[in-house]
Design an enzyme around this catalytic site. Structure first.
Site, PDB file in Angstrom:
ATOM      1  N   SER A  51       0.657  -1.257   0.088  1.00  0.00           N
ATOM      2  CA  SER A  51       0.040  -0.089  -0.230  1.00  0.00           C
ATOM      3  C   SER A  51       0.923   1.263   0.077  1.00  0.00           C
ATOM      4  O   SER A  51       0.198   2.609  -0.340  1.00  0.00           O
ATOM      5  CB  SER A  51      -0.761   0.122   1.289  1.00  0.00           C
ATOM      6  OG  SER A  51      -0.278   0.154   2.123  1.00  0.00           O
ATOM      7  N   LYS A  92       0.496   4.760   6.641  1.00  0.00           N
ATOM      8  CA  LYS A  92       0.024   5.667   5.642  1.00  0.00           C
ATOM      9  C   LYS A  92       0.472   6.893   5.643  1.00  0.00           C
ATOM     10  O   LYS A  92       1.214   7.387   6.515  1.00  0.00           O
ATOM     11  CB  LYS A  92      -1.646   5.714   5.828  1.00  0.00           C
ATOM     12  CG  LYS A  92      -2.332   4.233   5.842  1.00  0.00           C
ATOM     13  CD  LYS A  92      -2.120   3.515   4.496  1.00  0.00           C
ATOM     14  CE  LYS A  92      -2.920   2.200   4.502  1.00  0.00           C
ATOM     15  NZ  LYS A  92      -2.467   1.343   3.775  1.00  0.00           N
TER      16      LYS A  92
END
EC number: 3.4.21.89
Length: 195
Positions: A51, A92
């Site tokens: 990701s 993230k």
């Protein structure tokens, strides 16, 4: 003569005992420091998944600064580790800060109505020129909220087509932040400060 030898042996034993005690104290202090540093200041994480590619690869190891946000607040584009649930942590990138209006249109990030450059995506977007890399959205469409709430963040993975992030899990509470990802140190040939 015999008495002198015995006294010398007793003295040697005392010196050895003192040396052992000194080393034991040093080891205890070192262990306490390591536990304190690892528990309160810095820790390391292994990144699983794609990701955050290409910034961070699957199985890269990163150092997390756990004290930075005790002193200051997260900044836009910081890479953070946070508790996604009771058993899983995610890494993230911070896109939206409290009070921000976030929108994506035609592969461009808009923060409070102003287009914002994302230099870490340049390499990616060149590859995906035919199709959008980040599909259009507004915060309200995704979360029902027009602005990022107080003490919360909106985060995205760099690999927008393959990331579970705030688009699916919603806003991230400041209380769930573990720390800021500062350095990727493994594999060693890829050692670098994260941006």
């Amino acid at each position: 003569m015999e008495i002198n030898r015995r006294l010398e042996n007793i003295e040697k034993r005392k010196k050895v005992k003192k040396e052992i005690i000194s080393w034991a104290k040093t080891l205890v202090v070192v262990l306490v420091l390591v536990v304190a540093i690892r528990g309160f200041l810095f820790t390391n994480y292994i990144v699983y998944g794609s990701s955050m590619m290409p910034t961070i690869q699957d199985r890269d190891r990163v150092i997390i600064n756990k004290i930075g946000y005790g002193i200051g607040a997260p900044k836009r584009f910081d890479m953070i580790v946070f508790h996604a649930n009771e058993t899983t942590d995610y890494i993230k990138r911070v896109i939206g800060l409290p009070g921000d209006f976030i929108e994506y249109k035609d592969d461009v990030l808009y923060v409070n109505g102003i287009a914002v450059d994302e230099p870490y995506l340049v390499e990616i977007t060149d590859v995906y020129k035919r199709y959008p890399y980040t599909h259009d959205f507004t915060l309200e469409e995704l979360t029902g909220e027009k602005y990022v709430p107080k003490d919360h963040l909106f985060v995205l993975g760099d690999n927008r087509r393959n990331s579970v992030d705030s688009r699916q899990i919603g806003f991230i509470s400041f209380d769930d932040i573990v720390g800021k990802a500062d350095i990727a140190y493994w594999p060693i040939k890829e050692f670098r400060k994260l941006k």
